[in-house]
Design an enzyme around this catalytic site. Structure first.
Site, PDB file in Angstrom:
ATOM      1  N   TYR A 231      -1.880  -0.418  10.287  1.00  7.48           N
ATOM      2  CA  TYR A 231      -1.988  -0.718   8.847  1.00  7.48           C
ATOM      3  C   TYR A 231      -0.695  -0.340   8.124  1.00  7.48           C
ATOM      4  CZ  TYR A 231      -3.933  -0.773   4.095  1.00  7.48           C
ATOM      5  OH  TYR A 231      -4.169  -1.036   2.759  1.00  7.48           O
TER       6      TYR A 231
ATOM      7  N   SER B 155       0.851  -1.193   0.000  1.00  3.90           N
ATOM      8  CA  SER B 155       0.000   0.000   0.000  1.00  3.90           C
ATOM      9  C   SER B 155       0.884   1.239   0.000  1.00  3.90           C
ATOM     10  CB  SER B 155      -0.878   0.018   1.250  1.00  3.90           C
ATOM     11  OG  SER B 155      -1.503   1.278   1.397  1.00  3.90           O
TER      12      SER B 155
HETATM   13  P1  NAP Z   1     -11.817  -4.975   0.295  1.00  2.00           P
HETATM   14  O1  NAP Z   1     -12.625  -4.399  -0.803  1.00  2.00           O
HETATM   15  O2  NAP Z   1     -12.141  -4.656   1.702  1.00  2.00           O
HETATM   16  O3  NAP Z   1     -11.791  -6.561   0.101  1.00  2.00           O
HETATM   17  C1  NAP Z   1     -11.060  -7.346   0.995  1.00  2.00           C
HETATM   18  C2  NAP Z   1     -11.049  -8.767   0.503  1.00  2.00           C
HETATM   19  O4  NAP Z   1     -10.178  -9.538   1.349  1.00  2.00           O
HETATM   20  C3  NAP Z   1     -12.412  -9.430   0.560  1.00  2.00           C
HETATM   21  O5  NAP Z   1     -12.506 -10.319  -0.542  1.00  2.00           O
HETATM   22  C4  NAP Z   1     -12.349 -10.216   1.875  1.00  2.00           C
HETATM   23  O6  NAP Z   1     -13.193 -11.361   1.888  1.00  2.00           O
HETATM   24  C5  NAP Z   1     -10.897 -10.633   1.875  1.00  2.00           C
HETATM   25  N1  NAP Z   1     -10.322 -10.956   3.180  1.00  2.00           N
HETATM   26  C6  NAP Z   1     -10.141 -10.151   4.254  1.00  2.00           C
HETATM   27  N2  NAP Z   1      -9.556 -10.814   5.259  1.00  2.00           N
HETATM   28  C7  NAP Z   1      -9.341 -12.088   4.794  1.00  2.00           C
HETATM   29  C8  NAP Z   1      -8.786 -13.254   5.365  1.00  2.00           C
HETATM   30  N3  NAP Z   1      -8.310 -13.262   6.617  1.00  2.00           N
HETATM   31  N4  NAP Z   1      -8.737 -14.385   4.614  1.00  2.00           N
HETATM   32  C9  NAP Z   1      -9.210 -14.392   3.333  1.00  2.00           C
HETATM   33  N5  NAP Z   1      -9.751 -13.301   2.743  1.00  2.00           N
HETATM   34  C10 NAP Z   1      -9.826 -12.169   3.471  1.00  2.00           C
HETATM   35  O7  NAP Z   1     -10.261  -4.583   0.137  1.00  2.00           O
HETATM   36  P2  NAP Z   1      -9.440  -3.983  -1.116  1.00  2.00           P
HETATM   37  O8  NAP Z   1      -9.462  -2.513  -1.026  1.00  2.00           O
HETATM   38  O9  NAP Z   1      -9.815  -4.667  -2.360  1.00  2.00           O
HETATM   39  O10 NAP Z   1      -7.962  -4.399  -0.665  1.00  2.00           O
HETATM   40  C11 NAP Z   1      -7.241  -5.479  -1.231  1.00  2.00           C
HETATM   41  C12 NAP Z   1      -5.784  -5.306  -0.853  1.00  2.00           C
HETATM   42  O11 NAP Z   1      -5.298  -4.064  -1.370  1.00  2.00           O
HETATM   43  C13 NAP Z   1      -5.537  -5.248   0.660  1.00  2.00           C
HETATM   44  O12 NAP Z   1      -4.348  -5.915   0.973  1.00  2.00           O
HETATM   45  C14 NAP Z   1      -5.391  -3.764   0.931  1.00  2.00           C
HETATM   46  O13 NAP Z   1      -4.639  -3.500   2.073  1.00  2.00           O
HETATM   47  C15 NAP Z   1      -4.697  -3.322  -0.339  1.00  2.00           C
HETATM   48  N6  NAP Z   1      -4.838  -1.888  -0.604  1.00  2.00           N
HETATM   49  C16 NAP Z   1      -6.050  -1.332  -0.827  1.00  2.00           C
HETATM   50  C17 NAP Z   1      -6.130   0.037  -1.060  1.00  2.00           C
HETATM   51  C18 NAP Z   1      -7.423   0.735  -1.306  1.00  2.00           C
HETATM   52  O14 NAP Z   1      -7.453   1.988  -1.284  1.00  2.00           O
HETATM   53  N7  NAP Z   1      -8.520   0.036  -1.558  1.00  2.00           N
HETATM   54  C19 NAP Z   1      -4.974   0.829  -1.047  1.00  2.00           C
HETATM   55  C20 NAP Z   1      -3.756   0.215  -0.822  1.00  2.00           C
HETATM   56  C21 NAP Z   1      -3.691  -1.149  -0.599  1.00  2.00           C
HETATM   57  P3  NAP Z   1     -14.773 -11.283   2.337  1.00  2.00           P
HETATM   58  O15 NAP Z   1     -15.502 -10.649   1.174  1.00  2.00           O
HETATM   59  O16 NAP Z   1     -15.152 -12.710   2.540  1.00  2.00           O
HETATM   60  O17 NAP Z   1     -14.822 -10.440   3.572  1.00  2.00           O
END
Ligand code: NAP
Length: 244
Positions: free
Chosen positions: A152, A138
């Site tokens: 985080y 991130s």
């Molecule tokens: P999101 O929309 O909240 O989706 C999270 C996903 O992870 C969901 O599919 C959830 O499953 C799954 N998950 C969470 N905990 C888990 C576990 N213990 N075991 C298996 N699956 C798990 O998040 P996102 O924004 O797409 O983020 C994806 C990645 O990108 C993360 O690592 C996040 O830190 C990183 N990231 C995101 C952003 C941003 O702005 N969005 C920025 C930088 C980095 P369920 O649907 O079953 O809950």
């Protein structure tokens, strides 16, 4: 291709794009059955191949079972995307040890558990045919600018360190390892910091491109890093954050 956390957000967008590129996709998730099923149905509706795999990747035992289930379903694993992650915000004074543990278990320990199982299968020294591992870091790893984002940010800095160390360790085993640092992306994770409207407004002021990113824009970077077009990219961390 196994994508952890592929039921929603960046993981779901990556699953859809990966299927378009001809990958058979293992859609991992932890609790949201309906969302995971919807991703698989979207892939199948255009002739792609995907299957849901429910497993908490923060739990080593469940990860071992997850990889065994993928062995039985798909046979080989070419790409692991360590994407699952959570965001909980709190001030240092309010830092509940359990919340800190949850963050590191989901965002860091899961990378150890999943990468170990992937390396066992991919390593050319073990009779595997090599592979690619992509770690979702991130912008918070280097900017640490999010109010209450102490755990985080620390966890994502750990992802960057793990990415480099793993690349050093497995480069000679036919496995390429890289990380992506997304900036502000429009997904449900923004609920952990006030919601999508807050993140969208923040992007208008903080991001040089003056807009929030879309999950599909991160998915494109994953697919490129996984491809042979990135054949000499190893141990890198790619910023995909609109200039931030
Ligand atoms: P999101 O929309 O909240 O989706 C999270 C996903 O992870 C969901 O599919 C959830 O499953 C799954 N998950 C969470 N905990 C888990 C576990 N213990 N075991 C298996 N699956 C798990 O998040 P996102 O924004 O797409 O983020 C994806 C990645 O990108 C993360 O690592 C996040 O830190 C990183 N990231 C995101 C952003 C941003 O702005 N969005 C920025 C930088 C980095 P369920 O649907 O079953 O809950």
């Amino acid at each position: 291709m196994l994508i952890t956390g592929a039921s929603r957000g960046i993981g779901a967008a990556t699953a859809l794009l990966a299927a378009e590129h001809g990958y058979q996709v293992a859609v991992n998730y932890v609790s949201n059955d309906a969302a995971a099923k919807a991703v698989v149905q979207s892939i199948e509706s255009v002739g792609g191949i995907a299957k849901t795999f429910k497993a908490n990747v923060a739990n080593n035992h469940e990860v071992v079972e997850l990889f065994e289930a993928i062995d039985s379903t798909f046979g080989t694993l070419d790409v692991l995307v360590n994407n699952a992650g959570i965001l909980e915000t709190f001030s240092i004074l309010d830092a509940d040890p359990q919340a800190v543990h949850r963050t590191f278990e989901a965002n860091v320990f899961s990378l150890y558990y999943c990468s170990r199982e992937a390396v066992k299968r991919m390593s050319t020294a073990n009779g595997g045919r090599g592979g690619v591992i992509i770690n979702m870091s991130s912008a918070a790893a280097k900017l640490c600018s999010m109010p209450g984002g102490n755990a985080y940010s620390a966890s994502k800095s750990a992802v960057d360190g793990f990415n480099l160390a793993l690349a050093n360790e497995v480069g000679e085993l036919g496995i390429r390892v890289n990380a992506i640092r997304p900036g502000l992306i429009a997904t449900d994770i923004q609920n952990g910091r006030g919601g999508l409207a807050v993140a969208t407004e923040l992007a208008r002021t903080l991001v040089p491109m003056k807009r929030i990113g879309q999950p599909e824009e991160i998915a494109q970077a994953v697919i490129w890093l996984a491809s042979d077009q990135a054949s000499y990219v190893h141990g890198a961390t790619l910023d995909v954050g609109g200039g931030r």
